[in-house]
Scaffold this motif. Structure first.
Motif, mmCIF file in Angstrom:
data_model
loop_
_atom_site.group_PDB
_atom_site.id
_atom_site.type_symbol
_atom_site.label_atom_id
_atom_site.label_comp_id
_atom_site.label_asym_id
_atom_site.label_seq_id
_atom_site.Cartn_x
_atom_site.Cartn_y
_atom_site.Cartn_z
ATOM 1 N N GLY A 1 0.904 -1.395 -0.153
ATOM 2 C CA GLY A 1 0.039 -0.125 -0.011
ATOM 3 C C GLY A 1 0.679 1.233 -0.104
ATOM 4 O O GLY A 1 0.154 2.319 -0.044
ATOM 5 N N GLU A 2 2.155 1.225 0.190
ATOM 6 C CA GLU A 2 2.941 2.292 -0.069
ATOM 7 C C GLU A 2 2.994 3.203 -1.186
ATOM 8 O O GLU A 2 2.989 4.376 -1.229
ATOM 9 C CB GLU A 2 4.458 1.889 0.573
ATOM 10 C CG GLU A 2 5.498 3.218 0.581
ATOM 11 C CD GLU A 2 6.858 2.760 1.023
ATOM 12 O OE1 GLU A 2 7.743 3.715 1.211
ATOM 13 O OE2 GLU A 2 6.983 1.494 1.103
ATOM 14 N N ARG A 3 2.817 2.118 -2.242
ATOM 15 C CA ARG A 3 2.790 2.984 -3.676
ATOM 16 C C ARG A 3 1.917 2.022 -4.577
ATOM 17 O O ARG A 3 2.280 0.922 -4.748
ATOM 18 C CB ARG A 3 3.857 3.471 -4.011
ATOM 19 C CG ARG A 3 3.737 4.300 -5.580
ATOM 20 C CD ARG A 3 4.969 4.866 -6.013
ATOM 21 N NE ARG A 3 5.079 5.979 -5.175
ATOM 22 C CZ ARG A 3 6.240 6.865 -5.210
ATOM 23 N NH1 ARG A 3 6.887 6.708 -6.366
ATOM 24 N NH2 ARG A 3 6.251 7.734 -4.505
ATOM 25 N N MET A 4 0.512 2.437 -4.972
ATOM 26 C CA MET A 4 -0.013 1.502 -5.864
ATOM 27 C C MET A 4 -0.123 2.338 -7.270
ATOM 28 O O MET A 4 -0.345 3.378 -7.305
ATOM 29 C CB MET A 4 -1.501 1.263 -5.307
ATOM 30 C CG MET A 4 -1.328 0.349 -4.025
ATOM 31 S SD MET A 4 -3.191 -0.097 -3.577
ATOM 32 C CE MET A 4 -3.275 -1.496 -4.757
ATOM 33 N N PRO B 1 -6.618 -5.722 0.707
ATOM 34 C CA PRO B 1 -6.452 -6.543 2.022
ATOM 35 C C PRO B 1 -5.363 -5.439 2.876
ATOM 36 O O PRO B 1 -4.915 -6.060 3.906
ATOM 37 C CB PRO B 1 -5.887 -7.674 1.709
ATOM 38 C CG PRO B 1 -5.206 -7.454 0.393
ATOM 39 C CD PRO B 1 -6.087 -6.352 -0.345
ATOM 40 N N PHE B 2 -5.058 -4.266 2.497
ATOM 41 C CA PHE B 2 -4.142 -3.615 3.412
ATOM 42 C C PHE B 2 -4.605 -2.134 3.021
ATOM 43 O O PHE B 2 -5.061 -1.471 2.174
ATOM 44 C CB PHE B 2 -2.700 -3.901 2.948
ATOM 45 C CG PHE B 2 -2.602 -3.893 1.215
ATOM 46 C CD1 PHE B 2 -2.347 -2.603 0.734
ATOM 47 C CD2 PHE B 2 -2.482 -4.967 0.662
ATOM 48 C CE1 PHE B 2 -2.196 -2.327 -0.785
ATOM 49 C CE2 PHE B 2 -2.304 -4.764 -0.755
ATOM 50 C CZ PHE B 2 -2.120 -3.755 -1.456
ATOM 51 N N PRO B 3 -4.039 -1.402 3.989
ATOM 52 C CA PRO B 3 -4.207 0.136 4.118
ATOM 53 C C PRO B 3 -3.661 0.878 2.642
ATOM 54 O O PRO B 3 -2.561 0.288 2.409
ATOM 55 C CB PRO B 3 -3.860 0.831 5.147
ATOM 56 C CG PRO B 3 -3.055 -0.292 5.727
ATOM 57 C CD PRO B 3 -3.352 -1.612 5.209
ATOM 58 N N ILE B 4 -4.288 1.740 2.129
ATOM 59 C CA ILE B 4 -3.484 2.705 1.056
ATOM 60 C C ILE B 4 -2.872 3.936 1.392
ATOM 61 O O ILE B 4 -3.748 4.493 1.835
ATOM 62 C CB ILE B 4 -4.677 2.617 -0.350
ATOM 63 C CG1 ILE B 4 -5.092 1.223 -0.664
ATOM 64 C CG2 ILE B 4 -4.043 3.307 -1.341
ATOM 65 C CD1 ILE B 4 -6.533 1.381 -1.735
ATOM 66 N N GLN B 5 -1.809 4.124 1.028
ATOM 67 C CA GLN B 5 -1.098 5.213 1.239
ATOM 68 C C GLN B 5 -1.025 6.160 0.104
ATOM 69 O O GLN B 5 -1.258 7.251 0.435
ATOM 70 C CB GLN B 5 0.531 4.861 2.001
ATOM 71 C CG GLN B 5 0.376 4.057 3.186
ATOM 72 C CD GLN B 5 1.748 3.951 3.698
ATOM 73 O OE1 GLN B 5 2.636 4.664 3.405
ATOM 74 N NE2 GLN B 5 2.130 2.707 4.187
#
Length: 278
Positions: A90-93, A147-151
């Motif tokens: 989620g650090e970079r999508m 399934p994970f937080p997006i940053q």
């Protein structure tokens, strides 16, 4: 002296001790024909799924002998040669839109595709148009399944992602885009690529090529409902089954599971400092 001894004969050896079994050749052909995998990926799948240990060069020779691959053209180097990997999901999508390679009942469809740089987890959805409204709908659905937080979400400068290059009245700044409002509301950073540097979205562009070779070329939907079902199944296969070399030949879901089980090193160090201070 016999004339028969002067006739040309085959130089092929009568036996080849190092010749690979028909079973190995079968699986190599299977992965190439059914999945369109390359030699390195086939070698990894043979080792992990079938406990067959052969070298990449051996796989390449068998594929060439079967006429399944030819010479590979060397592509010119791009401006951005440095590749980097992230360790936090989620650090970079990276988000992009790809048009469907074929029409369904005469209509063009567009596939929104987002992929996580760290885990290679991906999500896709097809629409009969693309624009700010479709982008907002896609992002809302993304939040319910991710399934994970997006940053951070990285995109190009298309009108479906930004109003930066839409002409506005003099002295007036571009109005806020629907995606920017959504990102601000959900505390997600929206990063735009510099103009003309498409390779900075290389992860999602590579994922487009994977879709072309391993999905679109093998499945052609006849209706919008069937297209949605095909994409849903492909997303599940991509995240649960397909392996990636940067992930240690694990699937995205396997990588996420292993990442979740890793101890938090920073937290452990903090706990040790607190214990020593006490």
């Amino acid at each position: 002296f016999r004339v028969k001894s002067l006739k040309k004969r085959s130089r092929r050896p009568k036996r080849s001790p190092n010749k690979k079994s028909k079973w190995i050749v079968y699986w190599i052909n299977h992965y190439r024909i059914k999945k369109h995998y390359g030699a390195e990926r086939i070698q990894a799948y043979l080792r992990l799924d079938h406990h067959i240990f052969v070298s990449i060069s051996t796989v390449s020779r068998i594929l060439k002998r079967q006429g399944l691959i030819g010479k590979r053209k060397r592509l010119p180097n791009k401006k951005h040669l440095k590749r980097y990997e992230l360790s936090i999901p989620g650090e970079r999508m990276q988000l992009d839109v790809k048009y469907l390679p074929y029409r369904i009942q005469g209509r063009r469809y567009y596939v929104y595709n987002i992929i996580d740089k760290a885990s290679r987890w991906s999500y896709k959805k097809a629409y009969d148009s693309f624009g700010p409204g479709n982008t907002k709908m896609f992002l809302k659905e993304l939040l319910t399944v991710c399934p994970f937080p997006i940053q951070c979400i990285q995109t190009d400068n298309g009108v479906e992602f930004t109003n930066k290059f839409i002409s506005q009245p003099i002295h007036n700044e571009p109005r806020e885009h629907a995606m920017d409002r959504w990102c601000r509301k959900n505390k997600i950073r929206h990063k735009l690529n510099p103009v003309g540097e498409k390779e900075l979205n290389g992860c999602v562009e590579r994922n487009h090529r994977i879709d072309d070779v391993e999905f679109y070329s093998l499945h052609q939907a006849e209706s919008e409902q069937q297209l949605g079902l095909f994409i849903e199944n492909w997303v599940d296969e991509h995240n649960s089954i397909r392996r990636y070399k940067p992930l240690g030949w694990r699937s995205p879901n396997q990588w996420l599971q292993d990442h979740a089980q890793k101890p938090n090193v920073d937290q452990n160090l903090t706990d040790e400092v607190i214990e020593l201070a006490a």
